[in-house]
Every structure is written in structure tokens, then in C-alpha cells.
Design a protein around this motif. Structure first.
Motif, PDB file in Angstrom:
ATOM      1  N   PHE A  25      -5.546   7.699  -7.237  1.00  0.00           N
ATOM      2  CA  PHE A  25      -5.088   6.554  -8.018  1.00  0.00           C
ATOM      3  C   PHE A  25      -5.297   5.283  -7.197  1.00  0.00           C
ATOM      4  O   PHE A  25      -5.026   5.259  -5.998  1.00  0.00           O
ATOM      5  CB  PHE A  25      -3.608   6.691  -8.376  1.00  0.00           C
ATOM      6  N   SER A  26      -5.765   4.239  -7.839  1.00  0.00           N
ATOM      7  CA  SER A  26      -6.022   2.987  -7.140  1.00  0.00           C
ATOM      8  C   SER A  26      -5.470   1.813  -7.940  1.00  0.00           C
ATOM      9  O   SER A  26      -5.193   1.927  -9.135  1.00  0.00           O
ATOM     10  CB  SER A  26      -7.527   2.802  -6.901  1.00  0.00           C
ATOM     11  N   THR A  65      -2.030   3.801   5.530  1.00  0.00           N
ATOM     12  CA  THR A  65      -2.388   2.475   6.015  1.00  0.00           C
ATOM     13  C   THR A  65      -1.566   1.454   5.237  1.00  0.00           C
ATOM     14  O   THR A  65      -1.716   1.340   4.015  1.00  0.00           O
ATOM     15  CB  THR A  65      -3.886   2.184   5.831  1.00  0.00           C
ATOM     16  N   ILE A  66      -0.685   0.752   5.924  1.00  0.00           N
ATOM     17  CA  ILE A  66       0.203  -0.214   5.290  1.00  0.00           C
ATOM     18  C   ILE A  66      -0.317  -1.616   5.544  1.00  0.00           C
ATOM     19  O   ILE A  66      -0.441  -2.044   6.694  1.00  0.00           O
ATOM     20  CB  ILE A  66       1.637  -0.075   5.829  1.00  0.00           C
ATOM     21  N   GLY A  67      -0.627  -2.317   4.460  1.00  0.00           N
ATOM     22  CA  GLY A  67      -1.010  -3.716   4.602  1.00  0.00           C
ATOM     23  C   GLY A  67       0.208  -4.569   4.893  1.00  0.00           C
ATOM     24  O   GLY A  67       0.280  -5.260   5.907  1.00  0.00           O
ATOM     25  N   GLY A 104      -1.495  -3.255  -5.280  1.00  0.00           N
ATOM     26  CA  GLY A 104      -2.595  -2.887  -4.406  1.00  0.00           C
ATOM     27  C   GLY A 104      -2.380  -1.554  -3.710  1.00  0.00           C
ATOM     28  O   GLY A 104      -2.815  -1.346  -2.579  1.00  0.00           O
ATOM     29  N   LEU A 105      -1.723  -0.614  -4.400  1.00  0.00           N
ATOM     30  CA  LEU A 105      -1.383   0.681  -3.810  1.00  0.00           C
ATOM     31  C   LEU A 105      -2.407   1.735  -4.224  1.00  0.00           C
ATOM     32  O   LEU A 105      -2.728   1.876  -5.405  1.00  0.00           O
ATOM     33  CB  LEU A 105       0.019   1.099  -4.262  1.00  0.00           C
ATOM     34  N   ASP A 106      -2.909   2.495  -3.247  1.00  0.00           N
ATOM     35  CA  ASP A 106      -3.799   3.622  -3.488  1.00  0.00           C
ATOM     36  C   ASP A 106      -3.098   4.902  -3.055  1.00  0.00           C
ATOM     37  O   ASP A 106      -2.499   4.943  -1.972  1.00  0.00           O
ATOM     38  CB  ASP A 106      -5.100   3.482  -2.707  1.00  0.00           C
ATOM     39  N   ASN A 154      -1.085  -3.743  -0.657  1.00  0.00           N
ATOM     40  CA  ASN A 154      -2.346  -3.304  -0.053  1.00  0.00           C
ATOM     41  C   ASN A 154      -2.145  -2.120   0.885  1.00  0.00           C
ATOM     42  O   ASN A 154      -2.448  -2.165   2.083  1.00  0.00           O
ATOM     43  CB  ASN A 154      -3.001  -4.468   0.706  1.00  0.00           C
ATOM     44  N   THR A 155      -1.644  -1.039   0.317  1.00  0.00           N
ATOM     45  CA  THR A 155      -1.271   0.147   1.095  1.00  0.00           C
ATOM     46  C   THR A 155      -1.946   1.383   0.519  1.00  0.00           C
ATOM     47  O   THR A 155      -2.126   1.492  -0.698  1.00  0.00           O
ATOM     48  CB  THR A 155       0.257   0.314   1.098  1.00  0.00           C
TER      49      THR A 155
END
Length: 463
Positions: free
Chosen positions: A266-267, A160-162, A239-241, A187-188
Motif C-alpha cells: 500500500f502506498s 524508515t520514518i520521515g 505519505g505512508l507506505d 513520509n514513512t
């Protein structure tokens, strides 16, 4: 058309629906009748016709749905495009030239479900070098999702790519060069899951095998392996998980929370780099900041370094690593005869090590996050909140190295200071271990000695 040229300044498609199917047992596509209507099997082949030239300005798609259900191969593809725009610089199908000035994809989702093992097809290696000329100046992905599920291979991918934004200097596929100005990723989330019981050769997502086949094809085509070079001036990732699961293994149970290498998550990852350069034999980068946390509680507040990784060394200069329990600063490097030698225990004594460590603090808690099996061994059994302080310079091999200006403060009441020294025999800790130290100060306590010595090795009458 008389001049074999098509000029289109603007093409737009709104509210489109495309549905493709292929059914068993006759393997008929629902669009076969359309193709047959435009094909005359008895017509002579025109060998004098020249290819059309295209001049396309801007293409735009809005609210497009696409589905493909192939019962023969067992694939079900569904896609939704909210908005896609592309400004073309040049298009020449005959010469395989596709140059894009700017492309953007918004509010899109793609889902691929594979329920069968795809049938094997003949796919010979290419006989000519790659001729496609592809160019891209700028690309943006906004709110884009992708999922892939393969039941026979027991693999699942979810992305999911923000926001993803790429600015490029030059992309030359023929010369195997990619030069990017900036990569932004916000945010991805990337998630990958697999079942370890499925053999590696049966996995559809197998990067190592894909790279091997590409190199093999290039070798046959050009006489030499691929030599890709990738340069990235700047990256801005936040904001990468990232999640990984091996569902063939149960959740790890440990006395203290620790990384479970079969179930990682990892968050809040942050990565800022400059001057990233990759080639087959060498990778360098200036890491300005790497931070994030893992679901076990392990956390990196800040990691900064100038990184060099190649076929004979890994080097970290201007190093500054900070966690809630640990801080490592200055420089570290290891040298090896080959990457394969890193996994060979017999060659560990020949591993070169150099380091300049200043005011280093190693927290036992961080070590136990990474290696929970050490919790019951000395000195980690003295408590997870313990730490040691280190200073000094080290140079040599694991089996024979020297130290200068060495200081150790740790356990409960142990202090060791040495101007210089030489240590031989590691990684062995038996009679082969030899140390010659010019000691300035050495003090400890009975409790520290007992925590390090084997149980029962020190008589009770010695205090």
C-alpha cells in the motif's frame, strides 16, 4: 555526593564510538576487565548506603556510533545517532521515576542482524506490579531508519520514518493508561517479510504470543489481566507506505490485476482521525479520511465514518466510502455473539445486519480486486466494468431479514423496486431460500436472465 545527590544541568557527548564484542568459545566481553577493576569480590556488602538522586536538565548526543557483535547469541547490532536531545523533568532511579519533557532524535539508523537462534534463558514472570513511572510531553523522530533481520526465523523488518511527532497528555504505565493529544506521521515506510514455512512458534516477531505472555505475567503478578486504555485526540498521517511479503508463496497470477494477500504493498496512505479510544473490549474513532492505493491498482479515494468496534458489533455511521468504481453511504452494522463466531460458517445465518443505504454504487471491478476468484462466476462474468445501484434499509439476521424502500438497478437492463420484503434462508441459495417482496416494478432482459441462470437451464425456444 555527601548528600547523595547529583545535579547536572547539561550533559553533551560528541563524536563518540562504542564497540562491544563477545567471542566464542570463552564468552568473554571486551569490557570485562573494566568491570573487574571496580569490583572487589571480598568486600563486605554495604546495607546502609542509600541510592543517589539525580537532577538532570538536558542531555545531548551528536554523531555517535555504536556496534555490538555477540558471537555467542549470533547478534550483530549497529547504530548511528546523528543528533539526540532530551530535556528531563524528573529522574529518580531509586523510585524508578523517569519523566521527559521533550525528546528528539534526528538522522539515526539502527540495524540488527540475528544469525542464530538465541539460547533459552530463565525468565520468570515478575512477582511485583510494575513500578516504573514514565512521563513524556513531546517526542520527535526525524529521518530515522530501523532494520531487523532474523535468519533462523526467516523474518525481516524495515522501517524508515520521515517525520513522527507525538504530543502526550499523560502516560501512566502502572495504571495502563496512555493519553495522547496528537500523532503526526509523514513520509514513512513499514515493510515486513516472512517465510510461511517457518512455524509460528519459531518466529521472533509474534505479536499474538507477546500479548499472551504479557497477560499471563500480569495475571500472576496482580491477579488480573492487563487493561490498557489508549486515547488519541487527533492523528495526521500521510505519505505512508506499508508492505508485506510471504516469500514462501509465488506472486499471484490472475486474469485481472487483484490484491495478492501474500504480497501486499500500500502506498500514499492517508489517515486522519479524531477521538480515538481503545480498550480491551471496545474501540471507537471518528475517521475523517482514509485514502491510498495498492500495487494491484485498487484505490480508495476517500473513506469517512464514525467507527464502533467491540466484542459484539462493528458499526459504521456517517459512512462515505468512495473509490473510482464504488460509493457507499449512510450506515452499516453487523452484530455477533463473539468475535470467534465471525469465522464460523454454521453461525453465519445468526449474524445480525442493519443498514441504511442511499444511492450506493457497487463496482464489479472493486469486488474483483478483492476476490479475483469470482471473475468466472455470475454475474461478474458479464464484465469487470459493470456496476449495480442500490437503495434501501435492511434489518435482521443474515438468515432472516427485512428490507424497506428497496431499489436495485444493475446488470444491463434489470430494475427491481419493492416497498418492503422479507428474505429467509441465506446464505443458502437452494430450496431453503424464501423471499416475500411487495414489488412495485420489475423489468429485465433475456441477456440478464441468461447471465444469472445456470448454463442450459433455460430452453432455447423461450425468448
Amino acid at each position: 555526593l555527601l548528600h547523595k545527590q547529583i545535579n547536572v544541568s547539561d550533559v553533551e557527548l560528541n563524536n563518540g564510538r562504542v564497540r562491544l564484542t563477545r567471542t566464542e568459545p570463552d564468552s568473554v566481553n571486551n569490557y570485562d576487565f573494566v568491570l573487574k577493576a571496580f569490583i572487589d569480590p571480598n568486600a563486605p556488602k554495604d546495607t546502609t548506603a542509600s541510592a543517589l538522586k539525580y537532577d538532570i536538565g538536558k542531555a545531548r548526543l551528536n554523531n555517535i556510533y555504536f556496534t555490538q557483535n555477540d558471537q555467542v547469541t549470533g547478534s550483530d547490532i549497529r547504530a548511528k545517532i546523528g543528533e539526540f536531545t532530551a530535556n528531563m523533568d524528573a529522574v529518580n532511579v531509586d523510585k524508578s521515576i523517569y519523566k521527559v519533557d521533550n525528546a528528539a532524535l534526528h538522522r539515526a539508523a539502527i540495524s540488527i542482524v540475528q544469525t542464530k537462534t538465541a539460547p533459552q534463558v530463565d525468565n520468570p514472570a515478575p512477582t511485583k506490579p510494575l513500578t516504573v513511572q514514565f512521563g513524556l510531553n513531546h517526542a520527535t523522530l526525524d529521518s530515522v531508519a530501523f532494520t531487523y533481520k532474523n535468519s533462523p526465523a526467516a523474518q525481516f523488518i524495515s522501517t524508515t520514518i520521515g517525520l513522527a511527532d507525538i504530543t502526550a497528555k499523560n502516560i501512566d504505565l502502572r495504571k495502563e493508561r496512555i493519553n495522547l493529544t496528537k500523532l503526526t506521521l509523514k513520509n514513512t515506510r513499514f515493510a515486513y517479510a516472512q517465510n510461511e514455512a517457518v512455524p509460528v512458534v519459531q518466529r521472533v516477531v509474534n505479536p499474538a504470543e507477546a500479548v499472551r505472555k504479557l497477560d499471563e505475567a500480569a495475571q500472576k503478578t496482580t491477579g488480573q489481566p492487563l487493561e490498557w486504555r489508549v486515547n488519541l485526540d487527533q492523528s495526521d498521517i500521510s505519505g505512508l507506505d506499508v508492505a508485506f511479503d510471504n516469500f514462501n508463496k509465488p506472486q499471484q497470477k490472475t486474469r485481472l490485476p487483484a490484491l495478492d494477500y501474500n504480497h501486499l504493498h500500500f502506498s500514499d496512505l492517508v489517515l486522519n482521525t479524531r477521538d480515538f479510544n481503545f480498550s480491551a473490549n471496545r474501540t471507537t474513532a471518528k475517521v475523517e479520511n482514509l485514502a491510498g492505493r495498492e500495487q494491484s491498482g485498487f484505490k480508495v479515494d476517500k473513506w469517512r465514518a464514525n467507527v464502533v468496534y467491540d466484542s459484539v458489533q462493528i458499526r459504521l455511521d456517517s459512512l462515505d466510502l468512495m473509490t473510482p468504481h464504488t460509493r457507499i453511504r449512510r450506515s452499516l452494522a453487523i452484530g455477533y455473539e463473539s468475535l470467534a463466531a465471525l469465522g464460523t460458517v454454521k453461525k453465519l445465518p445468526n449474524l445480525k445486519i442493519t443498514g441504511d443505504l442511499r444511492e450506493v454504487r457497487l463496482g464489479f471491478r472493486d469486488i474483483l480486486y478483492l476476490a479475483p476468484q469470482l471473475a468466472g462466476t455470475s454475474p461478474f462474468n458479464t464484465g469487470p466494468n459493470q456496476s449495480v445501484l442500490l437503495n434501501g434499509q435492511i434489518a435482521g439476521r443474515v438468515g432472516d431479514f427485512t428490507v424497506r424502500n428497496f431499489e436495485f438497478v444493475g446488470l444491463r437492463n434489470t430494475i427491481l423496486k419493492a416497498r418492503r420484503g422479507r428474505i429467509q434462508g441465506l446464505p443458502n441459495t437452494d430450496s431453503r431460500l424464501y423471499a416475500d417482496l411487495d414489488i412495485q416494478q420489475l423489468s429485465t432482459s433475456r441477456a440478464d436472465i441468461l447471465s444469472l441462470a445456470p448454463k442450459g437451464s433455460i430452453p432455447n425456444n423461450i425468448s
